[in-house]
Design an enzyme around this catalytic site. Structure first.
Site, mmCIF file in Angstrom:
data_model
loop_
_atom_site.group_PDB
_atom_site.id
_atom_site.type_symbol
_atom_site.label_atom_id
_atom_site.label_comp_id
_atom_site.label_asym_id
_atom_site.label_seq_id
_atom_site.Cartn_x
_atom_site.Cartn_y
_atom_site.Cartn_z
ATOM 1 C CE LYS A 25 8.955 -50.275 38.702
ATOM 2 N NZ LYS A 25 10.141 -49.965 39.453
ATOM 3 C CE LYS A 38 11.877 -50.459 32.984
ATOM 4 N NZ LYS A 38 12.794 -49.533 33.584
ATOM 5 C CE LYS A 54 18.376 -52.010 39.414
ATOM 6 N NZ LYS A 54 17.381 -51.080 39.016
HETATM 7 N N1 AQP Z 1 15.469 -52.540 30.039
HETATM 8 C C1 AQP Z 1 16.165 -51.411 30.005
HETATM 9 N N2 AQP Z 1 16.755 -51.031 28.856
HETATM 10 C C2 AQP Z 1 17.476 -49.877 28.831
HETATM 11 N N3 AQP Z 1 17.693 -49.081 29.897
HETATM 12 C C3 AQP Z 1 17.132 -49.448 31.054
HETATM 13 N N4 AQP Z 1 17.148 -48.898 32.300
HETATM 14 C C4 AQP Z 1 16.428 -49.667 33.131
HETATM 15 N N5 AQP Z 1 15.935 -50.730 32.479
HETATM 16 C C5 AQP Z 1 16.338 -50.618 31.184
HETATM 17 C C6 AQP Z 1 17.871 -47.699 32.652
HETATM 18 O O1 AQP Z 1 18.674 -48.028 33.793
HETATM 19 C C7 AQP Z 1 18.753 -46.921 34.684
HETATM 20 C C8 AQP Z 1 18.475 -47.436 36.090
HETATM 21 O O2 AQP Z 1 17.197 -47.297 36.478
HETATM 22 P P1 AQP Z 1 16.690 -47.591 37.965
HETATM 23 O O3 AQP Z 1 17.525 -48.576 38.667
HETATM 24 O O4 AQP Z 1 16.464 -46.303 38.672
HETATM 25 O O5 AQP Z 1 15.274 -48.196 37.767
HETATM 26 P P2 AQP Z 1 14.468 -48.548 36.515
HETATM 27 O O6 AQP Z 1 14.642 -47.584 35.408
HETATM 28 O O7 AQP Z 1 13.059 -48.741 36.954
HETATM 29 O O8 AQP Z 1 15.195 -49.897 36.137
HETATM 30 P P3 AQP Z 1 14.776 -51.358 36.516
HETATM 31 O O9 AQP Z 1 15.903 -52.232 36.223
HETATM 32 O O10 AQP Z 1 13.462 -51.675 35.878
HETATM 33 O O11 AQP Z 1 14.635 -51.296 38.097
HETATM 34 P P4 AQP Z 1 13.402 -51.520 39.037
HETATM 35 O O12 AQP Z 1 12.870 -52.876 38.686
HETATM 36 O O13 AQP Z 1 13.953 -51.450 40.433
HETATM 37 O O14 AQP Z 1 12.399 -50.437 38.751
HETATM 38 C C9 AQP Z 1 17.810 -45.848 34.130
HETATM 39 O O15 AQP Z 1 18.581 -44.852 33.463
HETATM 40 C C10 AQP Z 1 16.950 -46.577 33.126
HETATM 41 O O16 AQP Z 1 16.564 -45.755 32.050
#
Ligand code: AQP
Length: 343
Positions: free
Chosen positions: A124, A205, A208
């Site tokens: 990040k 990946k 968001k």
């Molecule tokens: N691309 C992905 N494929 C499969 N699983 C995913 N998860 C996130 N992205 C993928 C799973 O979604 C859950 C939510 O995670 P989070 O909201 O705590 O944050 P994250 O994992 O960091 O997901 P994002 O979407 O990338 O959010 P931001 O950008 O805010 O950091 C988790 O169980 C994760 O494994």
């Protein structure tokens, strides 16, 4: 080292816990296929705790009103995706202040270098996200989230495996230093669980906050926009539809999305696309995604129409969560040597 077993309700269904950050108005299809569909299955035979990680979301600067709205929208998406508030405890992280308190204890058990080695922090910050200390200590708060609830299993995507490892290390370190008080959780990486990649950069990946709008398939997006994003997904210069992550990351990502939603195996899909082009694949993927998302969006509209009901669901989930979290913190405070407050 002895692994503690859950001190609370040892005969009950194994407890699982997972959360998502309200960092966007919409979850994306990676959150859905990588996490939410598994949450729904797991609630049948587990004591499930699912939460909106609003404290974690503060690591990304957001307008306060927008954060409140996104918190309600995120819990509504859990329910629209099939989480049943009667069977699962659904709550908001900040409604249980013990998360922040145990997070502090975890910070005090973590080395500076150990925190800086976490790949999510490195990724990040490399992508330009401002490196506040909250982002650095994110895994320690995540450890607290898990350890507060005597969690047996944590269903997370592959991308979160490293954070779970540090949670296990911290629980073990706490128990060794202060005496057994915390349950060491097991990862629950669901077999065949999909990791969905960014449509524009299929080696990263879908995220968001990290993906560009064109790289995302958002669950709350207009179906025409979803189809457009899928049509413009990056593929490669060949013409063959084949699953090969190393050499054909974009095509493989589209096949995974199709297969996970349609239930057809990758082999079946490869056979059905023999002699057909990438345009056909993209059209079919868009149709499959839109068909899955339409009923979800209808349910979301109903849920968002009644914010008071969402607040009631969160209040009842938080009450249950606080009961467990408070008893863990009594043990933790006593073990680390905090003087009980006189009453
Ligand atoms: N691309 C992905 N494929 C499969 N699983 C995913 N998860 C996130 N992205 C993928 C799973 O979604 C859950 C939510 O995670 P989070 O909201 O705590 O944050 P994250 O994992 O960091 O997901 P994002 O979407 O990338 O959010 P931001 O950008 O805010 O950091 C988790 O169980 C994760 O494994």
């Amino acid at each position: 080292m002895t692994r503690m077993s859950a001190p609370e309700t040892p005969q009950a269904a194994p407890r699982i816990l997972s959360g998502m950050q309200p960092t966007s108005d919409s979850l994306h299809i990676g959150n859905y296929l990588g996490a939410l569909v598994n949450w729904v299955k797991l609630q049948d035979d587990h004591d499930a705790f699912y939460f909106v990680a609003d404290l974690h979301a503060l690591t990304v600067p957001t307008d306060p009103e927008v954060l409140r709205e996104r918190t309600r929208k995120t819990v509504a998406q859990f329910i629209a995706g099939g989480v049943d508030p009667q069977r699962s405890s659904l709550f908001c992280q900040s409604h249980v202040p013990e998360h922040a308190e145990l997070g502090w204890v975890m910070n005090c058990l973590t080395g500076d270098g150990e925190a800086r080695r976490m790949t999510q922090f490195k990724d990040k910050t490399a992508k330009g996200q401002s490196a506040n200390v909250g982002l650095l200590t994110y895994p320690m708060l995540m450890a607290a989230d898990i350890l507060l609830y005597d969690t047996a299993f944590v269903p997370v995507g592959e991308d979160q495996r490293q954070h779970l490892e540090i949670t296990r290390d911290l629980a073990g370190r706490f128990n060794t230093r202060f005496g057994e008080a915390l349950v060491v959780p097991e990862p629950y990486i669901v077999k065949g669980s999909a990791k969905i990649m960014d449509l524009q950069d299929p080696t990263s990946k879908m995220s968001k906050t990290g993906s560009s709008p064109k790289g995302l398939i958002d669950l709350m997006q207009d179906p025409a926009k979803i189809a457009k994003n899928i049509r413009s997904a990056v593929t490669d210069t060949e013409a063959e539809i084949r699953y090969d992550v190393a050499n054909k990351a974009g095509v493989s990502n589209l096949l995974i999305i199709h297969s996970t939603l349609s239930g057809q195996s990758i082999d079946e899909l490869e056979s059905s696309f023999v002699g057909r082009g990438y345009g056909d694949l993209k059209k079919e993927v868009a149709d499959v995604v839109v068909a899955a998302i339409e009923p979800f969006q209808v349910r979301m509209a109903e849920l968002l129409d009644d914010p008071a009901e969402l607040d009631r669901i969160l209040a009842s989930g938080a009450e249950r969560a606080r009961g467990v979290a408070q008893s863990t913190m009594v043990r933790v405070r006593e073990r680390v040597g905090l003087l009980p407050a006189a009453r």
